[in-house]
Design a protein around this motif. Structure first.
Motif, PDB file in Angstrom:
ATOM      1  N   ILE A 176       3.319  -0.476   4.548  1.00 51.31           N
ATOM      2  CA  ILE A 176       3.123  -1.284   5.586  1.00 51.31           C
ATOM      3  C   ILE A 176       3.469  -2.831   5.280  1.00 51.31           C
ATOM      4  O   ILE A 176       3.209  -3.518   4.117  1.00 51.31           O
ATOM      5  CB  ILE A 176       1.599  -1.497   5.862  1.00 51.31           C
ATOM      6  CG1 ILE A 176       1.176  -0.113   6.397  1.00 51.31           C
ATOM      7  CG2 ILE A 176       1.455  -2.430   6.903  1.00 51.31           C
ATOM      8  CD1 ILE A 176      -0.418   0.005   6.542  1.00 51.31           C
ATOM      9  N   PHE A 189       1.191   3.305   2.290  1.00 45.49           N
ATOM     10  CA  PHE A 189       1.532   3.508   3.476  1.00 45.49           C
ATOM     11  C   PHE A 189       2.793   2.776   3.931  1.00 45.49           C
ATOM     12  O   PHE A 189       3.310   2.805   4.899  1.00 45.49           O
ATOM     13  CB  PHE A 189       0.608   3.566   4.485  1.00 45.49           C
ATOM     14  CG  PHE A 189      -0.569   4.321   4.470  1.00 45.49           C
ATOM     15  CD1 PHE A 189      -0.599   5.541   4.776  1.00 45.49           C
ATOM     16  CD2 PHE A 189      -1.766   3.886   4.000  1.00 45.49           C
ATOM     17  CE1 PHE A 189      -1.677   6.522   4.720  1.00 45.49           C
ATOM     18  CE2 PHE A 189      -2.702   4.681   3.810  1.00 45.49           C
ATOM     19  CZ  PHE A 189      -2.837   6.037   4.012  1.00 45.49           C
ATOM     20  N   ARG A 199       1.687   8.695   9.156  1.00 40.44           N
ATOM     21  CA  ARG A 199       1.852   9.342   7.577  1.00 40.44           C
ATOM     22  C   ARG A 199       0.710  10.405   7.231  1.00 40.44           C
ATOM     23  O   ARG A 199       1.499  11.395   7.043  1.00 40.44           O
ATOM     24  CB  ARG A 199       1.417   7.967   6.864  1.00 40.44           C
ATOM     25  CG  ARG A 199       1.613   8.234   5.393  1.00 40.44           C
ATOM     26  CD  ARG A 199       2.833   8.815   4.902  1.00 40.44           C
ATOM     27  NE  ARG A 199       2.897   8.867   3.519  1.00 40.44           N
ATOM     28  CZ  ARG A 199       3.233   7.928   2.491  1.00 40.44           C
ATOM     29  NH1 ARG A 199       3.888   6.963   3.028  1.00 40.44           N
ATOM     30  NH2 ARG A 199       3.360   8.399   1.193  1.00 40.44           N
ATOM     31  N   LEU A 200      -0.312  10.261   7.798  1.00 44.52           N
ATOM     32  CA  LEU A 200      -1.351  11.297   7.259  1.00 44.52           C
ATOM     33  C   LEU A 200      -1.097  12.447   8.319  1.00 44.52           C
ATOM     34  O   LEU A 200      -1.176  13.650   7.632  1.00 44.52           O
ATOM     35  CB  LEU A 200      -2.814  10.683   7.881  1.00 44.52           C
ATOM     36  CG  LEU A 200      -3.272   9.657   6.719  1.00 44.52           C
ATOM     37  CD1 LEU A 200      -4.407   9.159   7.360  1.00 44.52           C
ATOM     38  CD2 LEU A 200      -3.264   9.979   5.510  1.00 44.52           C
ATOM     39  N   VAL A 242      -0.379   4.443   9.798  1.00 49.63           N
ATOM     40  CA  VAL A 242      -1.261   5.089   8.976  1.00 49.63           C
ATOM     41  C   VAL A 242      -1.505   6.648   9.348  1.00 49.63           C
ATOM     42  O   VAL A 242      -1.364   7.821   8.635  1.00 49.63           O
ATOM     43  CB  VAL A 242      -2.594   4.332   8.611  1.00 49.63           C
ATOM     44  CG1 VAL A 242      -3.504   5.593   7.722  1.00 49.63           C
ATOM     45  CG2 VAL A 242      -2.408   3.246   8.008  1.00 49.63           C
ATOM     46  N   THR A 264       0.896  -1.181  -0.040  1.00 51.16           N
ATOM     47  CA  THR A 264       0.071  -0.011  -0.133  1.00 51.16           C
ATOM     48  C   THR A 264       0.740   0.973  -0.150  1.00 51.16           C
ATOM     49  O   THR A 264       1.959   1.140   0.162  1.00 51.16           O
ATOM     50  CB  THR A 264      -1.040   0.160   1.154  1.00 51.16           C
ATOM     51  OG1 THR A 264      -0.254   0.489   2.453  1.00 51.16           O
ATOM     52  CG2 THR A 264      -1.710  -1.276   1.446  1.00 51.16           C
ATOM     53  N   SER A 270       8.366   3.684  10.902  1.00 48.70           N
ATOM     54  CA  SER A 270       8.364   4.851  10.198  1.00 48.70           C
ATOM     55  C   SER A 270       9.500   5.933  10.138  1.00 48.70           C
ATOM     56  O   SER A 270       9.472   6.801   9.302  1.00 48.70           O
ATOM     57  CB  SER A 270       7.038   5.777  10.694  1.00 48.70           C
ATOM     58  OG  SER A 270       7.010   6.257  12.001  1.00 48.70           O
TER      59      SER A 270
END
Length: 418
Positions: free
Chosen positions: A174, A172, A327-328, A324, A170, A360
């Motif tokens: 992952i 993101f 990241r956002l 997630v 994806t 991350s």
């Protein structure tokens, strides 16, 4: 100088067979002396079985079928000995006969030059035979729930983990394998604490419960100790225990950082270890002020099974959700958003968020930014635990715990200036 260079290779192997099989036979001979019941074999029988295994392997030139036939013949003789022992003594144990089969395999393994495996088989056999009473007592102490808990740990680590793809998926990025590896690592730390609590639950020491429980969950330990402080007038003891549990949180986080992100480990592990050790030492010293008598009669802390499949799936969901969300937040709110998220997550559970930062960092979050949220989340968690202790504990213990945890939170935030 090799003492065996002047011996033919077969002579060296025969000596090795005799030595290893003699060790098993010696243990069986001692068993016959200590037990009045009939026992199979001794210092002569087992070396003979080992030599038979080696000679059959030599004569068959390593062919599997003749060695298997020899194994069957030896097994038939051992079966006859077992029937005789049943008729004479009624003892249904079969460990001696199984050690005879293991001795036959030792001879065959040495022919195939599998010396390490032959030695490991011999040592394991001797240990298992010699520790009969201790192992049987251990089996009586282990409850069905403990076996089921260990089976769940094997399910999480040895069954599910190898099936997951080890690649980023994806937008993101992952990685299912790394995500579940984090779940396994956190579960392993919690499981180790859980086992230690189960094995030592009869001790009932406040400080010991704080140490072990803090490695499992400092928040849960704080709540339990705060409530129990109402049943005892020992404010120093319980406030010190709560501080010890929070110090163990920093040590647990340092270990997890070292496992999953070397860059973050270089930035944060040493300060976390120093802060954790200071908190543990200060909590221990404070607990010894005033009334130092431990509540030896208190009910032991009953740990909750950390390896429930539902709990593991929940942690995995939280961990992926943190990836997630991070990241956002980085994309839309910037650095201030990440710090706010760290503060919010610290009130609930720091592990999913900090483990998310280990994955991350560098990829989704720049390292200078990623090193800041873990101390913020830990400080926020200490603040929340201070409030829990102040509300739930006996008044003096609650006030002392709040002061200690606020100080610890401030010390954690001071890491940002280092």
């Amino acid at each position: 100088m090799d003492l065996f260079t002047w011996l033919p290779p077969d002579a060296t192997r025969v000596l090795f067979v005799l030595f290893l099989s003699f060790l098993i036979g010696l243990e069986r001979e001692e068993r016959k002396i200590s037990d009045e019941q009939y026992a199979f074999g001794g210092v002569r029988t087992f070396p003979l079985i080992g030599l038979i295994g080696y000679c059959i392997a030599v004569l068959s030139r390593g062919e599997l079928l003749p060695q298997a036939a020899g194994f069957a013949v030896v097994a038939a003789f051992l079966l006859m000995a077992y029937w005789h022992r049943l008729a004479v003594s009624g003892n249904a144990g079969v460990a001696g006969e199984m050690s005879g089969l293991a001795t036959y395999l030792v001879g065959a393994l040495i022919f195939h030059e599998m010396y390490w495996l032959a030695t490991a088989l011999t040592v394991s056999s001797v240990i298992l035979l010699e520790l009969k009473a201790q192992l049987e007592n251990l089996a009586k102490r282990i409850e069905t729930t403990d076996i089921l808990t260990f089976a769940k740990f094997l399910l999480l680590s040895a069954v599910i983990l190898p099936l997951l793809p080890n690649q980023a998926l994806t937008e993101f990025q992952i990685n299912p394998f790394k995500a579940w590896l984090v779940v396994v690592a956190v579960s392993a730390v919690s499981y180790g604490s859980y086992v230690l609590q189960r094995l030592t639950k009869a001790q009932g020491s406040v400080l010991f419960s704080a140490l072990v429980g803090g490695a499992y969950s400092s928040t849960v330990t704080t709540v339990v100790l705060a409530r129990r402080s109402r049943e005892s007038g020992q404010a120093h003891l319980y406030a010190g225990g709560i501080l010890v549990a929070s110090g163990m949180m920093y040590l647990r986080l340092a270990a997890l950082l070292a496992l999953f992100n070397r860059a973050l480990m270089m930035r944060l592990s040493l300060p976390f270890v120093v802060l954790g050790c200071i908190a543990v030492l200060a909590g221990w010293l404070w607990s010894r002020r005033g009334e130092v008598e431990a509540a030896s009669g208190m009910a032991p802390m009953e740990p909750k099974n950390p390896l429930e499949i539902s709990a593991a799936l929940l942690f995995a969901a939280l961990f992926v959700g943190m990836l997630v969300a991070t990241r956002l937040v980085v994309e839309h709110l910037g650095h201030a958003g990440v710090y706010s998220l760290a503060t919010l997550m610290g009130v609930t559970d720091v592990d999913p968020f900090i483990m998310g930062m280990t994955q991350s960092a560098d990829s989704l979050t720049p390292l200078p930014v990623a090193k800041t949220p873990p101390p913020i989340a830990a400080a926020s968690n200490n603040l929340a635990k201070g409030v829990y202790a102040f509300v739930l504990a006996e008044r003096r213990a609650g006030v002392q715990s709040l002061v200690f945890l606020l100080t610890l939170a401030a010390g954690g935030l001071a890491l940002l200036l280092v």
